[in-house]
Write a protein that holds these residues in place. Sequence first.
Motif, PDB file in Angstrom:
ATOM      1  N   HIS A  33       0.845  -1.192   0.000  1.00 47.56           N
ATOM      2  CA  HIS A  33       0.000   0.000   0.000  1.00 47.56           C
ATOM      3  C   HIS A  33       0.881   1.244   0.000  1.00 47.56           C
ATOM      4  CE1 HIS A  33      -2.942   3.013   1.195  1.00 47.56           C
ATOM      5  NE2 HIS A  33      -3.879   2.137   0.884  1.00 47.56           N
ATOM      6  N   PRO A  34       0.716   2.120  -1.001  1.00 51.28           N
ATOM      7  CA  PRO A  34       1.636   3.254  -1.152  1.00 51.28           C
ATOM      8  C   PRO A  34       1.677   4.196   0.037  1.00 51.28           C
ATOM      9  CG  PRO A  34      -0.295   3.474  -2.585  1.00 51.28           C
ATOM     10  CD  PRO A  34      -0.308   2.086  -2.055  1.00 51.28           C
ATOM     11  N   LYS A  35       0.558   4.449   0.668  1.00 46.77           N
ATOM     12  CA  LYS A  35       0.542   5.388   1.792  1.00 46.77           C
ATOM     13  C   LYS A  35       1.264   4.822   3.014  1.00 46.77           C
ATOM     14  CE  LYS A  35      -1.872   8.516  -0.312  1.00 46.77           C
ATOM     15  NZ  LYS A  35      -1.239   9.788  -0.699  1.00 46.77           N
ATOM     16  N   ARG A  36       1.249   3.513   3.153  1.00 45.74           N
ATOM     17  CA  ARG A  36       1.859   2.886   4.326  1.00 45.74           C
ATOM     18  C   ARG A  36       3.340   2.641   4.143  1.00 45.74           C
ATOM     19  NH1 ARG A  36      -0.040  -2.878   7.099  1.00 45.74           N
ATOM     20  NH2 ARG A  36       1.449  -2.822   8.846  1.00 45.74           N
ATOM     21  N   TRP A  37       3.744   2.266   2.923  1.00 48.56           N
ATOM     22  CA  TRP A  37       5.111   1.821   2.694  1.00 48.56           C
ATOM     23  C   TRP A  37       5.953   2.785   1.868  1.00 48.56           C
ATOM     24  CZ3 TRP A  37       6.210  -1.709   5.997  1.00 48.56           C
ATOM     25  CH2 TRP A  37       5.245  -2.648   6.388  1.00 48.56           C
ATOM     26  N   LEU A  38       5.433   3.987   1.600  1.00 47.92           N
ATOM     27  CA  LEU A  38       6.160   4.935   0.756  1.00 47.92           C
ATOM     28  C   LEU A  38       7.508   5.314   1.352  1.00 47.92           C
ATOM     29  CD1 LEU A  38       6.410   6.810  -1.664  1.00 47.92           C
ATOM     30  CD2 LEU A  38       5.102   8.526  -0.380  1.00 47.92           C
ATOM     31  N   LEU A  39       7.539   5.707   2.621  1.00 51.33           N
ATOM     32  CA  LEU A  39       8.793   6.164   3.216  1.00 51.33           C
ATOM     33  C   LEU A  39       9.843   5.061   3.300  1.00 51.33           C
ATOM     34  CD1 LEU A  39      10.372   8.504   4.360  1.00 51.33           C
ATOM     35  CD2 LEU A  39       9.393   8.022   6.623  1.00 51.33           C
ATOM     36  N   TYR A  58      16.095  12.909  -1.907  1.00 51.36           N
ATOM     37  CA  TYR A  58      16.097  11.813  -2.877  1.00 51.36           C
ATOM     38  C   TYR A  58      16.377  12.345  -4.276  1.00 51.36           C
ATOM     39  CZ  TYR A  58      14.359   7.616  -5.268  1.00 51.36           C
ATOM     40  OH  TYR A  58      14.244   6.494  -6.048  1.00 51.36           O
ATOM     41  N   THR A  59      15.734  13.442  -4.633  1.00 53.20           N
ATOM     42  CA  THR A  59      15.923  14.024  -5.957  1.00 53.20           C
ATOM     43  C   THR A  59      17.354  14.514  -6.145  1.00 53.20           C
ATOM     44  OG1 THR A  59      13.602  14.715  -5.984  1.00 53.20           O
ATOM     45  CG2 THR A  59      15.069  15.757  -7.583  1.00 53.20           C
ATOM     46  N   GLY A  60      17.941  15.082  -5.087  1.00 55.37           N
ATOM     47  CA  GLY A  60      19.324  15.550  -5.175  1.00 55.37           C
ATOM     48  C   GLY A  60      20.296  14.424  -5.477  1.00 55.37           C
ATOM     49  N   VAL A  61      20.105  13.283  -4.823  1.00 56.04           N
ATOM     50  CA  VAL A  61      20.977  12.133  -5.065  1.00 56.04           C
ATOM     51  C   VAL A  61      20.780  11.595  -6.479  1.00 56.04           C
ATOM     52  CG1 VAL A  61      21.464   9.749  -4.391  1.00 56.04           C
ATOM     53  CG2 VAL A  61      21.146  11.497  -2.644  1.00 56.04           C
ATOM     54  N   ILE A  62      19.527  11.535  -6.934  1.00 57.52           N
ATOM     55  CA  ILE A  62      19.262  11.073  -8.298  1.00 57.52           C
ATOM     56  C   ILE A  62      19.957  11.972  -9.316  1.00 57.52           C
ATOM     57  CG2 ILE A  62      17.483  10.761 -10.055  1.00 57.52           C
ATOM     58  CD1 ILE A  62      15.557  10.040  -7.829  1.00 57.52           C
ATOM     59  N   ALA A  63      19.828  13.286  -9.123  1.00 56.84           N
ATOM     60  CA  ALA A  63      20.436  14.234 -10.063  1.00 56.84           C
ATOM     61  C   ALA A  63      21.948  14.076 -10.096  1.00 56.84           C
ATOM     62  CB  ALA A  63      20.049  15.659  -9.678  1.00 56.84           C
ATOM     63  N   ALA A  99       3.450  17.597   0.989  1.00 54.79           N
ATOM     64  CA  ALA A  99       3.137  17.611   2.425  1.00 54.79           C
ATOM     65  C   ALA A  99       4.365  17.236   3.259  1.00 54.79           C
ATOM     66  CB  ALA A  99       1.949  16.686   2.709  1.00 54.79           C
ATOM     67  N   GLU A 100       4.230  16.217   4.144  1.00 55.59           N
ATOM     68  CA  GLU A 100       5.344  15.850   5.033  1.00 55.59           C
ATOM     69  C   GLU A 100       6.476  15.144   4.300  1.00 55.59           C
ATOM     70  OE1 GLU A 100       2.561  12.344   4.946  1.00 55.59           O
ATOM     71  OE2 GLU A 100       2.353  14.533   5.132  1.00 55.59           O
ATOM     72  N   MET A 101       6.263  14.808   3.040  1.00 54.72           N
ATOM     73  CA  MET A 101       7.304  14.137   2.260  1.00 54.72           C
ATOM     74  C   MET A 101       8.212  15.117   1.517  1.00 54.72           C
ATOM     75  SD  MET A 101       7.107  10.930   2.791  1.00 54.72           S
ATOM     76  CE  MET A 101       8.149  10.346   1.461  1.00 54.72           C
ATOM     77  N   ARG A 102       8.039  16.418   1.757  1.00 56.41           N
ATOM     78  CA  ARG A 102       8.793  17.408   0.993  1.00 56.41           C
ATOM     79  C   ARG A 102      10.306  17.217   1.091  1.00 56.41           C
ATOM     80  NH1 ARG A 102       5.335  23.008   2.119  1.00 56.41           N
ATOM     81  NH2 ARG A 102       3.707  22.587   0.558  1.00 56.41           N
ATOM     82  N   TRP A 103      10.833  17.175   2.295  1.00 58.76           N
ATOM     83  CA  TRP A 103      12.293  17.124   2.438  1.00 58.76           C
ATOM     84  C   TRP A 103      12.881  15.763   2.092  1.00 58.76           C
ATOM     85  CZ3 TRP A 103      14.002  21.554   1.676  1.00 58.76           C
ATOM     86  CH2 TRP A 103      13.325  22.678   2.140  1.00 58.76           C
ATOM     87  N   PRO A 104      12.197  14.652   2.410  1.00 60.61           N
ATOM     88  CA  PRO A 104      12.702  13.373   1.882  1.00 60.61           C
ATOM     89  C   PRO A 104      12.764  13.355   0.353  1.00 60.61           C
ATOM     90  CG  PRO A 104      11.170  12.951   3.664  1.00 60.61           C
ATOM     91  CD  PRO A 104      11.108  14.425   3.390  1.00 60.61           C
ATOM     92  N   VAL A 105      11.767  13.941  -0.302  1.00 60.94           N
ATOM     93  CA  VAL A 105      11.773  13.979  -1.769  1.00 60.94           C
ATOM     94  C   VAL A 105      12.888  14.884  -2.275  1.00 60.94           C
ATOM     95  CG1 VAL A 105      10.477  14.756  -3.803  1.00 60.94           C
ATOM     96  CG2 VAL A 105       9.344  13.365  -2.054  1.00 60.94           C
ATOM     97  N   SER A 114      15.574  18.600 -12.384  1.00 55.67           N
ATOM     98  CA  SER A 114      15.263  18.082 -11.046  1.00 55.67           C
ATOM     99  C   SER A 114      14.678  19.170 -10.158  1.00 55.67           C
ATOM    100  CB  SER A 114      16.532  17.508 -10.404  1.00 55.67           C
ATOM    101  OG  SER A 114      17.046  16.441 -11.172  1.00 55.67           O
ATOM    102  N   ALA A 115      15.280  20.362 -10.186  1.00 56.82           N
ATOM    103  CA  ALA A 115      14.774  21.468  -9.381  1.00 56.82           C
ATOM    104  C   ALA A 115      13.373  21.881  -9.829  1.00 56.82           C
ATOM    105  CB  ALA A 115      15.730  22.657  -9.476  1.00 56.82           C
ATOM    106  N   GLY A 116      13.168  21.962 -11.143  1.00 59.99           N
ATOM    107  CA  GLY A 116      11.856  22.333 -11.658  1.00 59.99           C
ATOM    108  C   GLY A 116      10.793  21.301 -11.323  1.00 59.99           C
ATOM    109  N   PHE A 117      11.172  20.031 -11.359  1.00 62.75           N
ATOM    110  CA  PHE A 117      10.201  18.970 -11.073  1.00 62.75           C
ATOM    111  C   PHE A 117       9.800  18.979  -9.602  1.00 62.75           C
ATOM    112  CE2 PHE A 117       9.046  14.413 -10.451  1.00 62.75           C
ATOM    113  CZ  PHE A 117       7.952  14.401 -11.313  1.00 62.75           C
ATOM    114  N   VAL A 118      10.750  19.212  -8.711  1.00 65.84           N
ATOM    115  CA  VAL A 118      10.424  19.312  -7.289  1.00 65.84           C
ATOM    116  C   VAL A 118       9.498  20.506  -7.056  1.00 65.84           C
ATOM    117  CG1 VAL A 118      11.343  19.788  -4.990  1.00 65.84           C
ATOM    118  CG2 VAL A 118      12.486  18.127  -6.469  1.00 65.84           C
ATOM    119  N   ALA A 119       9.761  21.610  -7.727  1.00 70.11           N
ATOM    120  CA  ALA A 119       8.890  22.782  -7.602  1.00 70.11           C
ATOM    121  C   ALA A 119       7.471  22.456  -8.069  1.00 70.11           C
ATOM    122  CB  ALA A 119       9.461  23.946  -8.408  1.00 70.11           C
TER     123      ALA A 119
END
Length: 215
Positions: free
Chosen positions: A70-76, A137-142, A128-134, A116-121
């Motif tokens: 379930h995405p909401k439960r196991w996303l993090l 994560y995006t920084g490492v991907i880039a 919501a609460e996933m802002r900083w984890p995302v 990457s910066a534009g996509f995060v924007a």
Amino acid sequence: MPIYILSASIILSVIYGALLCYRPPSVLKTVVKVAATGLLTFWVYALGGPIWLVTALAFGTIGDGFMSGHPKRWLLPGLLAFFAGHLAYLALFMTTPHTPINIATLAIACAVFAFSAGFVAFLWTSLAEMRWPVVAYTGVIALMGATAARLDMETSFVAIGAALFILSDVLVALETFKIDADARIRKITGPLLWALYYGGQLLIAYGFLLGLQVL
């Protein structure tokens, strides 16, 4: 023996992409998905692939297990597993010989970071609460993508695979934060996401094993 391992992985990947990827969470869906990427990991290990590559694929397999639930439960937990996998890919790429920086590689790096910066924007208000984890994560991907563009290898498989992997993460983010769970477009994005994700990792693995001359 290794060719049978790879063949089984590809067959399971096709089954997952064609029949299971857009279905609700189930034990069968999780088993097939994890088996496909787990066998890919074992294939690389059996052929003596780099330890960072094996580690990256292993963390990806763990992430697959979480993300098929379930995405909401196991996303993090899934995000953390893939984050560790991307760090392993980054370590792999940074310990591989690089070409000197030139206009082409610099342009690619700038494009990757700008996108990457534009996509995060674009996602920001939905995170919501996933802002900083995302963001992390995006920084490492880039960084991983920009590093892959500079690899000094005879084949372009790794760079292409890294690009496909990044595109799969874009689709994951869109499905998670922007596309409704019952949207019809998921019939398209689901198989496409899986093809990009599995195909990207397969190309990265194949490129490195080709470079080691074990294929």
